[in-house]
Design a protein around this motif. Structure first.
Motif, PDB file in Angstrom:
ATOM      1  N   VAL A   1      -2.208  -0.686   8.647  1.00  0.00           N
ATOM      2  CA  VAL A   1      -2.144   0.096   7.412  1.00  0.00           C
ATOM      3  C   VAL A   1      -1.053  -0.505   6.537  1.00  0.00           C
ATOM      4  CG1 VAL A   1      -1.930   2.386   6.392  1.00  0.00           C
ATOM      5  CG2 VAL A   1      -2.781   2.157   8.750  1.00  0.00           C
ATOM      6  N   ASP A   2      -1.471  -1.190   5.469  1.00  0.00           N
ATOM      7  CA  ASP A   2      -0.523  -1.858   4.576  1.00  0.00           C
ATOM      8  C   ASP A   2      -1.198  -2.053   3.231  1.00  0.00           C
ATOM      9  OD1 ASP A   2       1.217  -3.832   3.288  1.00  0.00           O
ATOM     10  OD2 ASP A   2       2.062  -4.170   5.292  1.00  0.00           O
ATOM     11  N   ASP A   3      -0.477  -1.785   2.145  1.00  0.00           N
ATOM     12  CA  ASP A   3      -1.072  -1.939   0.821  1.00  0.00           C
ATOM     13  C   ASP A   3      -1.084  -3.393   0.351  1.00  0.00           C
ATOM     14  OD1 ASP A   3       1.760  -1.709   0.647  1.00  0.00           O
ATOM     15  OD2 ASP A   3       1.621  -1.266  -1.487  1.00  0.00           O
ATOM     16  N   SER A   4      -0.443  -4.293   1.081  1.00  0.00           N
ATOM     17  CA  SER A   4      -0.418  -5.708   0.708  1.00  0.00           C
ATOM     18  C   SER A   4      -1.572  -6.470   1.366  1.00  0.00           C
ATOM     19  CB  SER A   4       0.907  -6.342   1.142  1.00  0.00           C
ATOM     20  OG  SER A   4       0.808  -7.752   1.114  1.00  0.00           O
TER      21      SER A   4
ATOM     22  N   LYS B   1      -6.470 -13.704  16.683  1.00  0.00           N
ATOM     23  CA  LYS B   1      -6.274 -14.946  17.452  1.00  0.00           C
ATOM     24  C   LYS B   1      -5.724 -14.658  18.846  1.00  0.00           C
ATOM     25  CE  LYS B   1      -5.681 -18.118  13.622  1.00  0.00           C
ATOM     26  NZ  LYS B   1      -4.758 -18.880  12.787  1.00  0.00           N
ATOM     27  N   ASN B   2      -5.124 -13.486  19.009  1.00  0.00           N
ATOM     28  CA  ASN B   2      -4.571 -13.105  20.316  1.00  0.00           C
ATOM     29  C   ASN B   2      -5.439 -12.068  21.028  1.00  0.00           C
ATOM     30  OD1 ASN B   2      -1.740 -14.390  20.878  1.00  0.00           O
ATOM     31  ND2 ASN B   2      -1.872 -14.067  18.677  1.00  0.00           N
ATOM     32  N   GLY B   3      -6.700 -11.949  20.603  1.00  0.00           N
ATOM     33  CA  GLY B   3      -7.670 -11.160  21.343  1.00  0.00           C
ATOM     34  C   GLY B   3      -7.786  -9.685  20.994  1.00  0.00           C
ATOM     35  N   PHE B   4      -7.134  -9.240  19.918  1.00  0.00           N
ATOM     36  CA  PHE B   4      -7.206  -7.829  19.536  1.00  0.00           C
ATOM     37  C   PHE B   4      -8.344  -7.603  18.539  1.00  0.00           C
ATOM     38  CE2 PHE B   4      -2.763  -8.615  20.630  1.00  0.00           C
ATOM     39  CZ  PHE B   4      -2.504  -7.565  21.500  1.00  0.00           C
ATOM     40  N   ALA B   5      -8.970  -6.446  18.631  1.00  0.00           N
ATOM     41  CA  ALA B   5      -9.921  -6.003  17.619  1.00  0.00           C
ATOM     42  C   ALA B   5      -9.118  -5.285  16.544  1.00  0.00           C
ATOM     43  CB  ALA B   5     -10.947  -5.062  18.231  1.00  0.00           C
ATOM     44  N   VAL B   6      -9.344  -5.642  15.278  1.00  0.00           N
ATOM     45  CA  VAL B   6      -8.518  -5.130  14.195  1.00  0.00           C
ATOM     46  C   VAL B   6      -9.365  -4.409  13.154  1.00  0.00           C
ATOM     47  CG1 VAL B   6      -6.962  -5.796  12.305  1.00  0.00           C
ATOM     48  CG2 VAL B   6      -6.820  -6.971  14.508  1.00  0.00           C
ATOM     49  N   THR B   7      -8.870  -3.253  12.715  1.00  0.00           N
ATOM     50  CA  THR B   7      -9.395  -2.583  11.538  1.00  0.00           C
ATOM     51  C   THR B   7      -8.238  -2.448  10.556  1.00  0.00           C
ATOM     52  OG1 THR B   7      -9.025  -0.427  12.570  1.00  0.00           O
ATOM     53  CG2 THR B   7     -11.267  -1.294  12.658  1.00  0.00           C
ATOM     54  N   GLN B   8      -8.585  -2.260   9.278  1.00  0.00           N
ATOM     55  CA  GLN B   8      -7.559  -2.236   8.240  1.00  0.00           C
ATOM     56  C   GLN B   8      -7.715  -1.025   7.342  1.00  0.00           C
ATOM     57  OE1 GLN B   8      -7.660  -5.753   5.828  1.00  0.00           O
ATOM     58  NE2 GLN B   8      -7.588  -7.144   7.559  1.00  0.00           N
ATOM     59  N   ALA B   9      -6.591  -0.625   6.751  1.00  0.00           N
ATOM     60  CA  ALA B   9      -6.573   0.396   5.715  1.00  0.00           C
ATOM     61  C   ALA B   9      -5.487   0.017   4.714  1.00  0.00           C
ATOM     62  CB  ALA B   9      -6.287   1.775   6.304  1.00  0.00           C
ATOM     63  N   GLU B  10      -5.730   0.312   3.427  1.00  0.00           N
ATOM     64  CA  GLU B  10      -4.779  -0.043   2.372  1.00  0.00           C
ATOM     65  C   GLU B  10      -3.707   1.013   2.159  1.00  0.00           C
ATOM     66  OE1 GLU B  10      -6.407  -1.270  -1.385  1.00  0.00           O
ATOM     67  OE2 GLU B  10      -8.075  -2.291  -0.399  1.00  0.00           O
ATOM     68  N   ASN B  11      -3.953   2.238   2.627  1.00  0.00           N
ATOM     69  CA  ASN B  11      -2.998   3.316   2.390  1.00  0.00           C
ATOM     70  C   ASN B  11      -3.220   4.424   3.415  1.00  0.00           C
ATOM     71  OD1 ASN B  11      -5.184   4.990   1.406  1.00  0.00           O
ATOM     72  ND2 ASN B  11      -5.025   3.877  -0.522  1.00  0.00           N
ATOM     73  N   ALA B  12      -2.404   5.449   3.351  1.00  0.00           N
ATOM     74  CA  ALA B  12      -2.458   6.530   4.338  1.00  0.00           C
ATOM     75  C   ALA B  12      -3.786   7.270   4.287  1.00  0.00           C
ATOM     76  CB  ALA B  12      -1.297   7.493   4.109  1.00  0.00           C
TER      77      ALA B  12
ATOM     78  N   LEU C   1       2.022   0.068  10.866  1.00  0.00           N
ATOM     79  CA  LEU C   1       2.090   0.874   9.664  1.00  0.00           C
ATOM     80  C   LEU C   1       3.241   0.463   8.749  1.00  0.00           C
ATOM     81  CD1 LEU C   1       1.156   3.432   8.132  1.00  0.00           C
ATOM     82  CD2 LEU C   1       2.466   4.779   9.762  1.00  0.00           C
ATOM     83  N   ASP C   2       2.909   0.166   7.496  1.00  0.00           N
ATOM     84  CA  ASP C   2       3.911  -0.113   6.469  1.00  0.00           C
ATOM     85  C   ASP C   2       4.543   1.208   6.045  1.00  0.00           C
ATOM     86  OD1 ASP C   2       5.397  -1.454   4.532  1.00  0.00           O
ATOM     87  OD2 ASP C   2       3.752  -1.505   3.087  1.00  0.00           O
ATOM     88  N   VAL C   3       5.721   1.156   5.452  1.00  0.00           N
ATOM     89  CA  VAL C   3       6.376   2.370   4.958  1.00  0.00           C
ATOM     90  C   VAL C   3       6.097   2.566   3.471  1.00  0.00           C
ATOM     91  CG1 VAL C   3       8.599   3.475   4.496  1.00  0.00           C
ATOM     92  CG2 VAL C   3       8.192   2.382   6.690  1.00  0.00           C
ATOM     93  N   VAL C   4       6.359   1.540   2.670  1.00  0.00           N
ATOM     94  CA  VAL C   4       6.257   1.672   1.221  1.00  0.00           C
ATOM     95  C   VAL C   4       4.815   1.409   0.788  1.00  0.00           C
ATOM     96  CG1 VAL C   4       7.122   0.857  -0.994  1.00  0.00           C
ATOM     97  CG2 VAL C   4       8.640   0.924   0.987  1.00  0.00           C
ATOM     98  N   MET C   5       4.107   2.505   0.477  1.00  0.00           N
ATOM     99  CA  MET C   5       2.721   2.429   0.017  1.00  0.00           C
ATOM    100  C   MET C   5       2.521   3.485  -1.060  1.00  0.00           C
ATOM    101  SD  MET C   5       0.620   2.160   3.620  1.00  0.00           S
ATOM    102  CE  MET C   5       1.252   3.706   4.297  1.00  0.00           C
ATOM    103  N   PRO C   6       1.530   3.284  -1.929  1.00  0.00           N
ATOM    104  CA  PRO C   6       1.243   4.324  -2.916  1.00  0.00           C
ATOM    105  C   PRO C   6       0.740   5.592  -2.228  1.00  0.00           C
ATOM    106  CG  PRO C   6      -0.370   2.546  -3.038  1.00  0.00           C
ATOM    107  CD  PRO C   6       0.675   2.125  -2.058  1.00  0.00           C
ATOM    108  N   GLY C   7       1.028   6.734  -2.799  1.00  0.00           N
ATOM    109  CA  GLY C   7       0.618   7.996  -2.180  1.00  0.00           C
ATOM    110  C   GLY C   7       1.554   8.324  -1.024  1.00  0.00           C
ATOM    111  N   GLN C   8       0.970   8.777   0.059  1.00  0.00           N
ATOM    112  CA  GLN C   8       1.747   9.142   1.246  1.00  0.00           C
ATOM    113  C   GLN C   8       2.397   7.895   1.836  1.00  0.00           C
ATOM    114  OE1 GLN C   8      -0.635  10.576   4.552  1.00  0.00           O
ATOM    115  NE2 GLN C   8       0.860  12.145   5.014  1.00  0.00           N
ATOM    116  N   ASN C   9       3.696   7.955   2.145  1.00  0.00           N
ATOM    117  CA  ASN C   9       4.353   6.774   2.713  1.00  0.00           C
ATOM    118  C   ASN C   9       4.186   6.735   4.237  1.00  0.00           C
ATOM    119  OD1 ASN C   9       6.580   8.084   4.083  1.00  0.00           O
ATOM    120  ND2 ASN C   9       7.655   8.246   2.129  1.00  0.00           N
TER     121      ASN C   9
END
Length: 121
Positions: free
Chosen positions: A9-12, A25-36, A53-61
């Motif tokens: 979870v990261d807005d970048s 590359k290290n064998g993990f399955a990954v899903t992504q989200a841009e914000n909370a 989880l990133d801290v500084v994101m738009p909306g809920q941090n």
């Protein structure tokens, strides 16, 4: 329980790309989200073994989302590692008080993050 699936979870887009490449590359399955909000929607579809989880994101941090997830019976067992540019000791302490299992500062060092994931799983 070994960690196999990770929600980032990261807005970048750059951070999401870097972390996704490192983890896949290290064998993990990954899903992504841009914000909370998007993260909560992703979690409705399935619970990962770990959340980065990133801290500084738009909306809920990230601190607020960590607190929310650590109090929810469905997600409270999922470990959270905070990955943020906030590098003050008070930020680290606050993250752990909200329910995070660990804390990594950006720029994330791949080896350090993989070691922290291994220590949890």
């Amino acid at each position: 329980m070994p960690i196999k699936s990770v929600l980032i979870v990261d807005d970048s887009p750059t951070e999401r790309y870097f972390l996704t490449e490192l983890l896949t590359k290290n064998g993990f399955a990954v899903t992504q989200a841009e914000n909370a909000e998007e993260a909560v929607n992703v979690l409705r579809g399935g619970i990962p073994d770990l959340i980065l989880l990133d801290v500084v994101m738009p909306g809920q941090n990230g601190f607020q989302l960590t607190r929310q997830l650590s109090k929810d019976p469905v997600t409270q067992a999922v470990p959270i590692i905070i990955c943020t540019s906030k590098n003050q000791q008070t930020d680290r302490i606050w993250a752990l008080r909200q329910g995070a299992r660990d804390y990594v500062t950006k720029p994330v060092k791949g080896d350090e993050l993989l070691e922290k994931i291994a220590a949890i799983g």
